[in-house]
Write a protein that holds these residues in place. Structure first.
Motif, PDB file in Angstrom:
ATOM      1  N   LEU B  78     -25.293  93.381 105.905  1.00 31.56           N
ATOM      2  CA  LEU B  78     -25.288  92.940 104.513  1.00 31.56           C
ATOM      3  C   LEU B  78     -26.640  93.157 103.834  1.00 31.56           C
ATOM      4  N   GLN B  79     -26.590  93.746 102.644  1.00 31.14           N
ATOM      5  CA  GLN B  79     -27.778  93.976 101.829  1.00 31.14           C
ATOM      6  C   GLN B  79     -27.745  93.062 100.609  1.00 31.14           C
ATOM      7  N   SER B  80     -28.898  92.848 100.001  1.00 31.40           N
ATOM      8  CA  SER B  80     -28.959  91.953  98.830  1.00 31.40           C
ATOM      9  C   SER B  80     -28.107  92.474  97.681  1.00 31.40           C
ATOM     10  N   GLU B  81     -28.010  93.808  97.567  1.00 29.40           N
ATOM     11  CA  GLU B  81     -27.226  94.385  96.465  1.00 29.40           C
ATOM     12  C   GLU B  81     -25.714  94.237  96.668  1.00 29.40           C
ATOM     13  N   ASP B  82     -25.306  93.696  97.818  1.00 27.45           N
ATOM     14  CA  ASP B  82     -23.876  93.491  98.076  1.00 27.45           C
ATOM     15  C   ASP B  82     -23.383  92.151  97.533  1.00 27.45           C
ATOM     16  N   VAL B  83     -24.295  91.340  97.008  1.00 27.65           N
ATOM     17  CA  VAL B  83     -23.893  90.073  96.385  1.00 27.65           C
ATOM     18  C   VAL B  83     -23.020  90.394  95.177  1.00 27.65           C
ATOM     19  N   ALA B  84     -21.779  89.938  95.229  1.00 28.28           N
ATOM     20  CA  ALA B  84     -20.792  90.331  94.227  1.00 28.28           C
ATOM     21  C   ALA B  84     -19.493  89.604  94.531  1.00 28.28           C
ATOM     22  N   SER B  85     -18.505  89.824  93.660  1.00 29.18           N
ATOM     23  CA  SER B  85     -17.136  89.420  93.959  1.00 29.18           C
ATOM     24  C   SER B  85     -16.369  90.652  94.406  1.00 29.18           C
ATOM     25  N   TYR B  86     -15.441  90.441  95.315  1.00 27.11           N
ATOM     26  CA  TYR B  86     -14.646  91.543  95.859  1.00 27.11           C
ATOM     27  C   TYR B  86     -13.165  91.244  95.641  1.00 27.11           C
ATOM     28  N   PHE B  87     -12.435  92.275  95.225  1.00 24.20           N
ATOM     29  CA  PHE B  87     -11.011  92.141  94.932  1.00 24.20           C
ATOM     30  C   PHE B  87     -10.213  93.187  95.696  1.00 24.20           C
ATOM     31  N   CYS B  88      -9.060  92.779  96.185  1.00 22.33           N
ATOM     32  CA  CYS B  88      -8.115  93.762  96.702  1.00 22.33           C
ATOM     33  C   CYS B  88      -7.054  94.000  95.630  1.00 22.33           C
ATOM     34  N   GLN B  89      -6.409  95.154  95.696  1.00 23.48           N
ATOM     35  CA  GLN B  89      -5.365  95.530  94.739  1.00 23.48           C
ATOM     36  C   GLN B  89      -4.309  96.337  95.473  1.00 23.48           C
ATOM     37  N   GLN B  90      -3.047  95.945  95.323  1.00 18.81           N
ATOM     38  CA  GLN B  90      -1.983  96.721  95.953  1.00 18.81           C
ATOM     39  C   GLN B  90      -1.357  97.656  94.934  1.00 18.81           C
ATOM     40  N   TYR B  91      -0.898  98.808  95.377  1.00 16.31           N
ATOM     41  CA  TYR B  91      -0.227  99.739  94.482  1.00 16.31           C
ATOM     42  C   TYR B  91       1.064 100.290  95.076  1.00 16.31           C
ATOM     43  N   TYR B  92       1.637  99.513  96.000  1.00 15.69           N
ATOM     44  CA  TYR B  92       2.937  99.923  96.520  1.00 15.69           C
ATOM     45  C   TYR B  92       4.028  99.672  95.480  1.00 15.69           C
ATOM     46  N   ASP B  93       3.919  98.547  94.780  1.00 17.25           N
ATOM     47  CA  ASP B  93       4.879  98.188  93.752  1.00 17.25           C
ATOM     48  C   ASP B  93       4.131  97.647  92.548  1.00 17.25           C
ATOM     49  N   TYR B  94       4.168  98.380  91.446  1.00 17.49           N
ATOM     50  CA  TYR B  94       3.314  98.056  90.306  1.00 17.49           C
ATOM     51  C   TYR B  94       1.876  97.896  90.800  1.00 17.49           C
ATOM     52  N   ARG B  95       1.102  97.075  90.149  1.00 14.54           N
ATOM     53  CA  ARG B  95      -0.319  96.953  90.478  1.00 14.54           C
ATOM     54  C   ARG B  95      -0.689  95.483  90.373  1.00 14.54           C
ATOM     55  N   THR B  96      -1.036  94.855  91.494  1.00 14.63           N
ATOM     56  CA  THR B  96      -1.462  93.460  91.441  1.00 14.63           C
ATOM     57  C   THR B  96      -2.722  93.268  92.267  1.00 14.63           C
ATOM     58  N   PHE B  97      -3.516  92.308  91.843  1.00 17.60           N
ATOM     59  CA  PHE B  97      -4.818  92.034  92.446  1.00 17.60           C
ATOM     60  C   PHE B  97      -4.814  90.712  93.195  1.00 17.60           C
ATOM     61  N   GLY B  98      -5.682  90.636  94.180  1.00 19.87           N
ATOM     62  CA  GLY B  98      -5.974  89.362  94.817  1.00 19.87           C
ATOM     63  C   GLY B  98      -6.872  88.527  93.917  1.00 19.87           C
ATOM     64  N   GLY B  99      -7.039  87.270  94.265  1.00 15.10           N
ATOM     65  CA  GLY B  99      -7.803  86.344  93.443  1.00 15.10           C
ATOM     66  C   GLY B  99      -9.319  86.491  93.546  1.00 15.10           C
ATOM     67  N   GLY B 100      -9.785  87.321  94.472  1.00 17.23           N
ATOM     68  CA  GLY B 100     -11.209  87.589  94.576  1.00 17.23           C
ATOM     69  C   GLY B 100     -11.919  86.747  95.624  1.00 17.23           C
ATOM     70  N   THR B 101     -12.996  87.302  96.142  1.00 11.33           N
ATOM     71  CA  THR B 101     -13.880  86.615  97.081  1.00 11.33           C
ATOM     72  C   THR B 101     -15.299  86.745  96.559  1.00 11.33           C
ATOM     73  N   LYS B 102     -15.944  85.615  96.351  1.00 13.30           N
ATOM     74  CA  LYS B 102     -17.322  85.628  95.862  1.00 13.30           C
ATOM     75  C   LYS B 102     -18.270  85.566  97.049  1.00 13.30           C
ATOM     76  N   LEU B 103     -19.098  86.586  97.180  1.00  7.35           N
ATOM     77  CA  LEU B 103     -20.033  86.692  98.296  1.00  7.35           C
ATOM     78  C   LEU B 103     -21.449  86.369  97.821  1.00  7.35           C
ATOM     79  N   GLU B 104     -22.054  85.406  98.482  1.00  7.39           N
ATOM     80  CA  GLU B 104     -23.424  84.998  98.140  1.00  7.39           C
ATOM     81  C   GLU B 104     -24.321  85.117  99.371  1.00  7.39           C
ATOM     82  N   LEU B 105     -25.616  85.111  99.125  1.00  5.53           N
ATOM     83  CA  LEU B 105     -26.579  85.130 100.225  1.00  5.53           C
ATOM     84  C   LEU B 105     -26.899  83.709 100.679  1.00  5.53           C
ATOM     85  N   LYS B 106     -26.984  83.568 101.985  1.00  6.30           N
ATOM     86  CA  LYS B 106     -27.316  82.259 102.548  1.00  6.30           C
ATOM     87  C   LYS B 106     -28.828  82.069 102.495  1.00  6.30           C
TER      88      LYS B 106
END
Lengths: 120, 106
Positions: B78-106
């Motif tokens: 993990l690098q400092s520039e990786d601090v962010a929110s991360y989302f998954c998205q499926q495209y098998y049927d239409y397009r929907t996203f996950g609710g997100g994961t917020k990644l912070e530094l300890k």
């Protein structure tokens, strides 16, 4: 390089409409699929729909049918989204995004986003 | 509609650590999955598509895996520039996203 430049923030009255723009460069717009997405704090993202710039064909998320209308202007490589009858539920950040080449599955480049505020 | 559930919703990690974010689909999406990184005040950026293919220019410390209904994004060293929110998205049927994961530094 691929660029998507969106218009500025909008303050809109309830019941009014707004037209958002997304000017593109750095790729062949006329053979691309362009999408619009909505993000509200949460921070969930919803796909609104896509438009194929080649012929203007569209595919909408059922939830946004009647709310959003997607169009393009090939001469200026610009995508547009009209949002109608705005309510507080439409307040959000809206992104345009280019979809991957071939059949449109995912979003490979995004605009910077535009905040739409709905208030009287 | 296919529902996408991400876990955890937030996590805190140290520099150099390996981080894993999970995404579960409500039905089989046949590897039709992408991952995005979104830094505060910025637009999402594509990291991974087809569950495990790295998008152009994305550092190799990012990787994706999974199949069926279960997918994961791993960040090595993990690098400092990786601090962010991360989302998954499926495209098998239409397009929907996950609710997100917020990644912070300890």
């Amino acid at each position: 390089q691929v660029k998507l430049l969106q218009s500025g923030a909008e303050l809109v009255k309830p019941g009014a409409s707004v037209k958002l723009s997304c000017k593109t460069s750095g790729f062949t717009f006329s053979t691309s699929y362009m999408s619009w997405l909505k993000q509200v704090p949460g921070p969930s993202i919803e796909w609104i729909g896509w438009i194929y710039a080649g012929d203007g064909g569209t595919n909408y998320n059922q939830k946004f049918k009647g709310k959003a209308t997607l169009t393009v202007d090939k001469s200026s490589s610009t995508a547009y989204m009209d949002l109608s009858s705005l309510t507080s539920e439409d307040a959000a950040v809206y992104f345009c995004a280019r979809m991957n080449g071939g059949y449109p599955y995912y979003f490979d480049y995004w605009g910077q986003g535009v905040m739409v505020t709905v208030s009287s | 509609d296919i529902q996408m559930t991400q876990s955890p919703a937030s996590l805190s990690a140290s520099l150099g650590e390996t981080v894993t974010i999970e995404c579960r689909a409500s039905e089989d999406i046949y590897n039709g999955l992408a991952w995005y990184q979104q830094k505060p005040g910025k637009s999402p950026q594509l990291l991974i598509y087809n569950a495990n293919s790295l998008h152009t220019g994305v550092p190799s410390r990012f990787s994706g895996s999974g199949s069926g209904t279960q997918y994961s994004l791993k960040i090595n060293s993990l690098q400092s520039e990786d601090v962010a929110s991360y989302f998954c998205q499926q495209y098998y049927d239409y397009r929907t996203f996950g609710g997100g994961t917020k990644l912070e530094l300890k």
